[in-house]
Design a protein around this motif. Structure first.
Motif, PDB file in Angstrom:
ATOM      1  N   ARG A 110      22.584  32.286 -12.927  1.00 31.76           N
ATOM      2  CA  ARG A 110      22.475  31.772 -11.560  1.00 31.76           C
ATOM      3  C   ARG A 110      23.371  32.552 -10.599  1.00 31.76           C
ATOM      4  O   ARG A 110      23.005  32.763  -9.435  1.00 31.76           O
ATOM      5  CB  ARG A 110      22.835  30.285 -11.532  1.00 31.76           C
ATOM      6  CG  ARG A 110      21.744  29.390 -12.080  1.00 31.76           C
ATOM      7  CD  ARG A 110      22.250  27.990 -12.393  1.00 31.76           C
ATOM      8  NE  ARG A 110      22.843  27.337 -11.242  1.00 31.76           N
ATOM      9  CZ  ARG A 110      22.199  26.492 -10.424  1.00 31.76           C
ATOM     10  NH1 ARG A 110      20.915  26.225 -10.641  1.00 31.76           N
ATOM     11  NH2 ARG A 110      22.825  25.916  -9.423  1.00 31.76           N
ATOM     12  N   GLU A 151      21.703  35.669  -9.056  1.00 34.41           N
ATOM     13  CA  GLU A 151      20.506  35.528  -8.223  1.00 34.41           C
ATOM     14  C   GLU A 151      20.911  35.518  -6.750  1.00 34.41           C
ATOM     15  O   GLU A 151      21.491  34.540  -6.274  1.00 34.41           O
ATOM     16  CB  GLU A 151      19.777  34.234  -8.578  1.00 34.41           C
ATOM     17  CG  GLU A 151      19.244  34.210 -10.002  1.00 34.41           C
ATOM     18  CD  GLU A 151      18.424  32.964 -10.289  1.00 34.41           C
ATOM     19  OE1 GLU A 151      17.205  32.981 -10.016  1.00 34.41           O
ATOM     20  OE2 GLU A 151      18.997  31.980 -10.769  1.00 34.41           O
ATOM     21  N   PRO A 152      20.604  36.583  -6.006  1.00 40.44           N
ATOM     22  CA  PRO A 152      21.041  36.640  -4.608  1.00 40.44           C
ATOM     23  C   PRO A 152      20.236  35.749  -3.676  1.00 40.44           C
ATOM     24  O   PRO A 152      20.748  35.229  -2.697  1.00 40.44           O
ATOM     25  CB  PRO A 152      20.851  38.119  -4.246  1.00 40.44           C
ATOM     26  CG  PRO A 152      19.765  38.585  -5.161  1.00 40.44           C
ATOM     27  CD  PRO A 152      19.931  37.815  -6.432  1.00 40.44           C
ATOM     28  N   GLY A 153      18.947  35.587  -3.962  1.00 41.92           N
ATOM     29  CA  GLY A 153      18.096  34.759  -3.114  1.00 41.92           C
ATOM     30  C   GLY A 153      17.988  33.351  -3.653  1.00 41.92           C
ATOM     31  O   GLY A 153      18.876  32.882  -4.360  1.00 41.92           O
ATOM     32  N   PRO A 154      16.895  32.652  -3.325  1.00 47.19           N
ATOM     33  CA  PRO A 154      16.698  31.302  -3.867  1.00 47.19           C
ATOM     34  C   PRO A 154      16.702  31.334  -5.398  1.00 47.19           C
ATOM     35  O   PRO A 154      16.271  32.316  -6.014  1.00 47.19           O
ATOM     36  CB  PRO A 154      15.327  30.890  -3.312  1.00 47.19           C
ATOM     37  CG  PRO A 154      15.146  31.741  -2.091  1.00 47.19           C
ATOM     38  CD  PRO A 154      15.822  33.042  -2.395  1.00 47.19           C
ATOM     39  N   TYR A 155      17.172  30.255  -5.992  1.00 40.93           N
ATOM     40  CA  TYR A 155      17.193  30.192  -7.447  1.00 40.93           C
ATOM     41  C   TYR A 155      15.781  30.310  -8.001  1.00 40.93           C
ATOM     42  O   TYR A 155      14.842  29.668  -7.511  1.00 40.93           O
ATOM     43  CB  TYR A 155      17.787  28.865  -7.923  1.00 40.93           C
ATOM     44  CG  TYR A 155      19.278  28.743  -7.724  1.00 40.93           C
ATOM     45  CD1 TYR A 155      20.145  29.700  -8.235  1.00 40.93           C
ATOM     46  CD2 TYR A 155      19.814  27.661  -7.045  1.00 40.93           C
ATOM     47  CE1 TYR A 155      21.515  29.586  -8.056  1.00 40.93           C
ATOM     48  CE2 TYR A 155      21.180  27.530  -6.866  1.00 40.93           C
ATOM     49  CZ  TYR A 155      22.029  28.499  -7.380  1.00 40.93           C
ATOM     50  OH  TYR A 155      23.391  28.390  -7.203  1.00 40.93           O
ATOM     51  N   ASP A 203      24.768  36.347   1.017  1.00 37.36           N
ATOM     52  CA  ASP A 203      24.075  36.667  -0.229  1.00 37.36           C
ATOM     53  C   ASP A 203      24.925  36.405  -1.464  1.00 37.36           C
ATOM     54  O   ASP A 203      24.416  36.450  -2.592  1.00 37.36           O
ATOM     55  CB  ASP A 203      23.646  38.145  -0.240  1.00 37.36           C
ATOM     56  CG  ASP A 203      22.508  38.408   0.730  1.00 37.36           C
ATOM     57  OD1 ASP A 203      21.851  37.432   1.157  1.00 37.36           O
ATOM     58  OD2 ASP A 203      22.277  39.587   1.071  1.00 37.36           O
ATOM     59  N   HIS A 246      25.487  32.197  -4.314  1.00 42.99           N
ATOM     60  CA  HIS A 246      25.250  31.826  -5.709  1.00 42.99           C
ATOM     61  C   HIS A 246      26.342  32.382  -6.617  1.00 42.99           C
ATOM     62  O   HIS A 246      26.753  31.728  -7.573  1.00 42.99           O
ATOM     63  CB  HIS A 246      23.884  32.340  -6.174  1.00 42.99           C
ATOM     64  CG  HIS A 246      22.737  31.697  -5.471  1.00 42.99           C
ATOM     65  ND1 HIS A 246      22.829  30.462  -4.870  1.00 42.99           N
ATOM     66  CD2 HIS A 246      21.452  32.113  -5.276  1.00 42.99           C
ATOM     67  CE1 HIS A 246      21.655  30.150  -4.327  1.00 42.99           C
ATOM     68  NE2 HIS A 246      20.803  31.130  -4.563  1.00 42.99           N
ATOM     69  N   THR A 261      24.599  22.902  -0.589  1.00 40.95           N
ATOM     70  CA  THR A 261      23.733  24.029  -0.939  1.00 40.95           C
ATOM     71  C   THR A 261      22.824  24.467   0.209  1.00 40.95           C
ATOM     72  O   THR A 261      21.927  25.271   0.002  1.00 40.95           O
ATOM     73  CB  THR A 261      22.870  23.665  -2.157  1.00 40.95           C
ATOM     74  OG1 THR A 261      22.099  22.491  -1.849  1.00 40.95           O
ATOM     75  CG2 THR A 261      23.743  23.390  -3.364  1.00 40.95           C
ATOM     76  N   ASP A 297      22.425  25.901   4.407  1.00 38.07           N
ATOM     77  CA  ASP A 297      23.130  26.751   5.365  1.00 38.07           C
ATOM     78  C   ASP A 297      23.556  25.896   6.553  1.00 38.07           C
ATOM     79  O   ASP A 297      22.756  25.518   7.391  1.00 38.07           O
ATOM     80  CB  ASP A 297      22.218  27.895   5.822  1.00 38.07           C
ATOM     81  CG  ASP A 297      22.946  28.857   6.754  1.00 38.07           C
ATOM     82  OD1 ASP A 297      24.154  28.656   6.981  1.00 38.07           O
ATOM     83  OD2 ASP A 297      22.317  29.805   7.241  1.00 38.07           O
TER      84      ASP A 297
END
Length: 407
Positions: free
Chosen positions: A157, A160-164, A225, A228, A289, A291
């Motif tokens: 996890r 992972e830079p973007g959504p999980y 970014d 996570h 979690t 923004d």
């Protein structure tokens, strides 16, 4: 989320009295574990902490089922981290005070027997549902089961830079177990080195300094970014575990008649309810979690330490003021029993249960149905898997008494 306990009387505890025995007295020499005169006396269970576990796991369950109700409910995991750091450290210090060393292999054996069998059962169920049913909540769960069994979900996890993604599927919540297990692997080694080569006061100062390092590291790493990476990294969450460790070191250092202990007790009592209120406010209003602009930046840099401090205040208050109102409330028998025996099982099973019920199309009544089914699975896990292995964990390993592998 598991707690071990031990007890000893002042006579046989091996406490360092700070006085040298006269020659020819016939009494045994003082133990090697100097500098922590209250370590053994403070190694028993704390009922309020068990109750706090129950409250925390309930918040996590609600957060995963109805995140709109408690957008910051994951703050309960932060509380778990601090409790774990406190419990593990005071057990290690108690052993050091009794024996002058820490037997690492038996420690790791007890941790394995306490945590891994129940986790493997959850992994096996998810893997079986993956290959035998069309339930979308368990699609391709075999990799997730392997990662969870190896305590690597948090590593995946964090990368992972973007959504999980859905690689960790119904076992995504075991990221926190990865953080705890990696801490359990490293902290006893570091603490043992400090205990062997530094004075007790230096151990305390080094523990406090280590609490500050993750905050600085998060500030260096922070960018959107990296959210996570910061949220799931053991190195970036270590201050929350070390805050509990620091409380354990401080309390082990102070004798029962030390005036500084009275000051700590008084302030812990004054600050306990405000600390609990602030944690409750974060669980209710802070979208951890999501923004939230400047709030998110603050949360992912200094916020984790603030939560750790609040959690440490609660831990200290529950330890030092067992007769206080908060302690009495959290020590109610149903809360302590669930926290002591079922909190780990509830945490393990609640997220697969949520995925199962959602895959079956349940929407109305999802929260109560999840709570009931999770409790049933936790009870089954405790009586069939955890309790038998706990009994084995309390027995010495074969040949341990003869070898005395204290290191």
């Amino acid at each position: 989320m598991a707690q071990e306990a031990g007890s000893a009387t002042a006579e046989d505890s091996g406490l360092d009295t700070g006085r040298a025995e006269p020659r020819g007295s016939g009494r045994p020499a003082p133990p090697k574990g100097r500098g922590f005169p209250s370590a053994v006396a403070r190694s028993g269970r704390v009922g309020g902490l068990d109750g706090l576990r129950t409250v925390a796991v309930a918040l996590v369950l609600v957060y995963h089922v109805a995140p709109d109700v408690l957008p910051g409910g994951s703050v309960a995991v932060d509380v778990f981290f601090t409790i774990s750091g406190f419990v593990i450290t005071r057990l290690l210090l108690a052993e050091y005070a009794r024996t002058g060393g820490v037997a690492l292999l038996p420690f790791y054996r007890r941790r394995w027997l306490r945590l891994v069998p129940a986790l493997l059962a959850v992994c096996a169920v998810c893997a079986i549902l993956s290959v035998t049913t069309p339930l979308w909540g368990f699609d391709d769960s075999l990799p997730a089961a392997g990662l969870s069994a190896l305590f690597l979900v948090n590593v995946v996890r964090a990368a992972e830079p973007g959504p999980y993604g859905d690689l960790t599927g119904p076992l995504a919540h075991t990221w926190s177990l990865g953080v705890e297990e990696q801490f359990y692997l490293l902290w006893p080694l570091a603490l043992l080195v400090l205990l062997r080569h530094a004075r007790a006061r230096t151990v305390l100062l080094c523990t406090a300094a280590l609490c500050a390092l993750p905050v600085l590291w998060r500030c260096v790493l922070w960018q959107p970014d990296a959210a996570h990476r910061i949220y799931n990294g053991t190195d970036t969450r270590a201050d929350q575990l070390l805050a509990g460790a620091l409380v354990a070191v401080v309390l082990a250092r102070l004798r029962a008649d030390d005036p500084r202990l009275a000051v700590l007790r008084a302030w812990a009592g004054r600050l306990a309810w405000p600390a609990l209120g602030l944690l409750a406010l974060a669980a209710w209003r802070m979208p951890v979690t999501a923004d939230a602009g400047p709030w998110t930046v603050a949360w992912y840099t200094v916020g984790f330490l603030c939560v750790a401090v609040l959690s440490a205040v609660l831990v200290a208050a529950l330890e030092l003021r067992p007769g206080g109102g908060l302690s009495r409330l959290l020590s109610l028998t149903p809360l302590t029993w669930v926290g002591r025996n079922l909190s780990y099982g509830v945490y393990l099973w609640h997220y697969p249960v949520v995925r199962l019920l959602a895959s079956l199309g349940m929407k109305d009544g999802l929260l109560p149905a999840t709570a009931v089914l999770t409790l049933l699975m936790a009870l089954l896990s405790y009586y069939v898997i955890e309790a038998p292995f706990l009994r084995r964990a309390r027995r010495p390993a074969p040949g341990a008494a003869a070898r005395q592998p204290a290191v």
